[in-house]
Design a protein around this motif. Structure first.
Motif, mmCIF file in Angstrom:
data_model
loop_
_atom_site.group_PDB
_atom_site.id
_atom_site.type_symbol
_atom_site.label_atom_id
_atom_site.label_comp_id
_atom_site.label_asym_id
_atom_site.label_seq_id
_atom_site.Cartn_x
_atom_site.Cartn_y
_atom_site.Cartn_z
ATOM 1 N N UNK A 1 -6.987 -1.494 -5.824
ATOM 2 C CA UNK A 1 -5.683 -0.817 -5.845
ATOM 3 C C UNK A 1 -5.792 0.563 -6.492
ATOM 4 N N UNK A 2 -6.557 0.638 -7.575
ATOM 5 C CA UNK A 2 -6.764 1.945 -8.216
ATOM 6 C C UNK A 2 -7.504 2.889 -7.270
ATOM 7 N N UNK A 3 -8.442 2.340 -6.495
ATOM 8 C CA UNK A 3 -9.189 3.171 -5.537
ATOM 9 C C UNK A 3 -8.261 3.708 -4.445
ATOM 10 N N UNK A 4 -7.320 2.881 -4.000
ATOM 11 C CA UNK A 4 -6.335 3.323 -3.000
ATOM 12 C C UNK A 4 -5.550 4.523 -3.525
ATOM 13 N N UNK B 1 0.836 -1.203 0.000
ATOM 14 C CA UNK B 1 0.000 0.000 0.000
ATOM 15 C C UNK B 1 0.872 1.255 0.000
ATOM 16 N N UNK B 2 2.005 1.166 0.687
ATOM 17 C CA UNK B 2 2.934 2.302 0.709
ATOM 18 C C UNK B 2 3.424 2.631 -0.705
ATOM 19 N N UNK B 3 3.695 1.584 -1.495
ATOM 20 C CA UNK B 3 4.121 1.797 -2.879
ATOM 21 C C UNK B 3 3.012 2.449 -3.702
ATOM 22 N N UNK B 4 1.774 2.029 -3.457
ATOM 23 C CA UNK B 4 0.642 2.614 -4.194
ATOM 24 C C UNK B 4 0.488 4.095 -3.862
ATOM 25 N N UNK B 5 0.553 4.404 -2.584
ATOM 26 C CA UNK B 5 0.361 5.788 -2.149
ATOM 27 C C UNK B 5 1.519 6.681 -2.616
ATOM 28 N N UNK C 1 -1.352 19.714 -3.740
ATOM 29 C CA UNK C 1 -1.620 20.346 -5.042
ATOM 30 C C UNK C 1 -2.676 19.590 -5.845
ATOM 31 N N UNK C 2 -3.657 19.013 -5.164
ATOM 32 C CA UNK C 2 -4.609 18.121 -5.828
ATOM 33 C C UNK C 2 -5.373 18.789 -6.978
ATOM 34 N N UNK C 3 -5.542 20.128 -6.929
ATOM 35 C CA UNK C 3 -6.254 20.815 -8.009
ATOM 36 C C UNK C 3 -5.451 20.807 -9.311
ATOM 37 N N UNK D 1 -4.762 10.563 -3.915
ATOM 38 C CA UNK D 1 -4.663 11.811 -4.676
ATOM 39 C C UNK D 1 -5.431 12.941 -3.984
ATOM 40 N N UNK D 2 -6.543 12.578 -3.369
ATOM 41 C CA UNK D 2 -7.357 13.595 -2.692
ATOM 42 C C UNK D 2 -6.658 14.192 -1.481
#
Length: 621
Positions: free
Chosen positions: A478-481, A418-422, A491-493, A486-487
């Motif tokens: 995984x895509x949802x994670x 999960x750390x890699x995904x984030x 700089x999410x905008x 991203x949220x």
């Protein structure tokens, strides 16, 4: 004057009739009574995709240089014409002569992408050629498969008479000469296949037999005819400078995907990314001479009228004469209204300087492919790229006036946490942050960082060919994670995120590493209406699941288990030069997140140097 295979009424009632009428600039016309062999070259997708494929242009040019061969083209009819052809029983035809494909000597199909497999059956079906090679007679063309997917041909084995394993410029002349000789001597179809099997690089599936263990894994795979070799050796062009290259490629009437001249500057790649099949298949690196490329550039632009020229390779930055070539193209052609496209570049000072000269920076975006968000994960895949490399390149681009960046990553890689995904959205945010570190008066408005993730698919002849895949639901999770992470970014905008279709990924995985039994599911899915599966609007995952269920095949068996070290793979009978020992060693290094230097830094002993007779220019393995 040619008579079109489709009448005016049909042409007026289908989308883009120019896909089917032929007669394009530089297409080759011959008198069929003056040739000995008629060869239909097929790309099993719509015209606009197929006309953009360089490999077919090369073979089309090479075959037609022979006075005794007429090579013509055929593509998959789009759905509107497909329906009419079935209703009216119109046989599929070649563009040049408009003659039925069933009347040709050969039908050669390039297999570039797994999701085109049902289109291959469409082409055979509409051509009125039996789908299975075992059901064909002396009246039918010899059906040949070539291209990257043939490095595991087994899911398609029953549909092809033979496969050409490797680069097409090497033994095709032998194959065609053997056909002429067999025909002259009154030999049968079977006689020809036996002769073809003795040509290096040719695989005749009907001459081989597979047996299985009780758990479904492959127990043995061996030839059942004396003429068939135990190993099929990949065909490779050693001197790419002096091989055939089209100086006057066919120019389509309508806009196609790659509407430009293409200069293939080299083959192969030195990088050794562990997920990349092309990087292993096309070893060693072989460069075209820069003076020959300058000549081709002149000739192609003169003979086509195209307004863009693109450099093609797996990693253009590694071409040793890149600077000389690019500066020549800029000086010679840019003032004449010719755009220069430079894909596959690493973002460094030279690349940015060049791109600033050849692109309108207000309209273009730059592309980075870190593939993984964390440094540990990039080491696992042997990407050879640090976070500093990425941020430094992005910083130089922003300072040069760019404000749009595309980032490409993979999800579902071996050992991913999960750390890699984030770490993916965190890296995207750092890139955006690098932009906003530039003084406000020097920025080009707001920045836009678009991040895309595909799902990892283990491919044959890569260090990750032993890896497991995940279920459709796990990929989506995984895509949802990543999306949720991203949220959380500052700089999410400025950040956008999209991801690949997980259902398609699951099927690609089965086809990539499947055995001969998978052909049953492909045939069943086609009979249930699956076609143009590469097009999202036509793809039906539910139909495919039903096809697997009805043929008694388990997707989980092919995708959701890690292969054992000693397991026999369906593609192990093919010798690509890179050894299985080397690939396993790289798998073990990946599990320890150890980096292997690229070929120019240090030879890693992959086996290609020995395979190619000591021609590996990057090392002495």
């Amino acid at each position: 004057m040619r008579k079109l295979a489709l009448n005016d009424e049909i042409l007026l009632n289908i989308e883009k009739p120019a896909r089917y009428i032929g007669g394009e600039v530089n297409s080759v016309m011959k008198a069929k009574e003056e040739v000995d062999i008629r060869f239909a070259m097929c790309f099993p997708d719509v015209y606009e995709i197929g006309m953009s494929h360089l490999g077919i242009q090369i073979l089309y040019d090479m075959f037609n240089r022979r006075e005794d061969v007429w090579c013509e083209r055929v593509y998959s009819p789009w759905l509107d014409l497909d329906k009419i052809m079935r209703e009216e029983e119109i046989p599929l035809f070649a563009l040049e002569s408009q003659d039925p494909i069933k009347d040709f000597d050969f039908l050669g199909i390039t297999i570039q992408y797994e999701m085109c497999y049902t289109n291959i059956l469409q082409v055979l079906d509409l051509s009125q050629i039996p789908l299975k090679a075992s059901e064909r007679t002396e009246e039918h063309p010899i059906v040949i498969g070539g291209g990257p997917c043939t490095y595991n041909p087994e899911p398609l084995a029953e549909f092809f008479d033979l496969f050409y394993i490797g680069e097409g410029e090497t033994v095709y002349d032998q194959l065609l000469d053997a056909y002429k000789e067999n025909k002259k001597n009154g030999g049968s179809r079977q006689d020809y296949l036996e002769k073809a099997a003795q040509i290096e690089g040719i695989y005749v599936p009907s001459f081989y037999e597979a047996s299985y263990h009780e758990d479904g894994t492959l127990a043995s795979f061996h030839p059942v005819k004396e003429c068939a070799p135990k190993k099929i050796k990949k065909q490779m062009v050693l001197d790419v400078t002096d091989t055939c290259y089209p100086e006057a490629p066919v120019v389509p009437f309508i806009k196609v995907t790659q509407d430009r001249c293409v200069l293939e500057i080299m083959r192969g790649c030195i990088r050794g990314c562990r997920f990349c099949q092309a990087g292993m298949l096309y070893r060693p690196t072989r460069e075209r001479d820069v003076e020959r490329l300058k000549y081709y550039a002149y000739q192609m632009l003169k003979n086509t009228g195209h307004e863009e020229i693109s450099l093609s390779s797996l990693s253009s930055s590694d071409y040793t004469q890149l600077k000389e070539l690019v500066l020549f193209l800029i000086e010679e052609f840019q003032g004449k209204g010719i755009n220069i496209s430079l894909p596959s570049l690493r973002i460094d000072a030279f690349s940015l300087d060049v791109m600033e000269k050849v692109q309108d920076i207000r309209k273009s975006s730059l592309t980075f492919a870190p593939e993984a968000g964390s440094q540990r994960m990039r080491n696992v895949i042997n990407k050879g790229l640090t976070e500093e490399d990425i941020l430094s390149g992005a910083g130089q681009a922003f300072e040069g006036g760019w404000n749009k960046v595309k980032l490409y990553f993979m999800l579902g890689l071996p050992t991913e946490t999960e750390e890699d995904m984030r770490a993916i959205p965190e890296l995207a945010d750092k890139v955006a942050r690098r932009y906003y570190e530039i003084p406000k008066d020097q920025r080009n408005g707001k920045c836009q960082i678009t991040t895309s993730t595909s799902f990892f698919i283990p491919k044959p002849f890569t260090p990750f060919q032993w890896a497991k895949m995940y279920t459709n639901e796990e990929y989506i999770a995984r895509a949802a994670t990543v999306k949720h992470a991203f949220n959380d970014q500052l700089n999410r905008k400025s950040l956008r995120y999209n991801w690949h279709d997980a259902e398609v990924t699951v099927l690609e995985g089965v086809f990539a590493r499947g055995d001969r039994k998978v052909g049953k599911a492909i045939e069943k899915a086609y009979s249930m209406g699956c076609i143009y599966d590469a097009w999202s609007e036509n793809f039906s995952y539910e139909t495919w699941l039903k096809a697997f269920e009805e043929t008694g095949l388990d997707i989980a068996f092919y995708n959701e288990r890690e292969r054992g070290q000693e397991e026999l793979f369906p593609w192990d009978f093919i010798d690509i030069g890179v050894t299985k020992v080397f690939l396993r060693r790289e798998w073990d290094r990946a599990m320890k997140a150890e980096v292997t230097p690229n070929c120019r830094q240090k030879c890693s002993g992959c086996g290609v140097g020995v395979f190619g007779g000591g021609v590996c220019i990057e090392g002495k393995n």
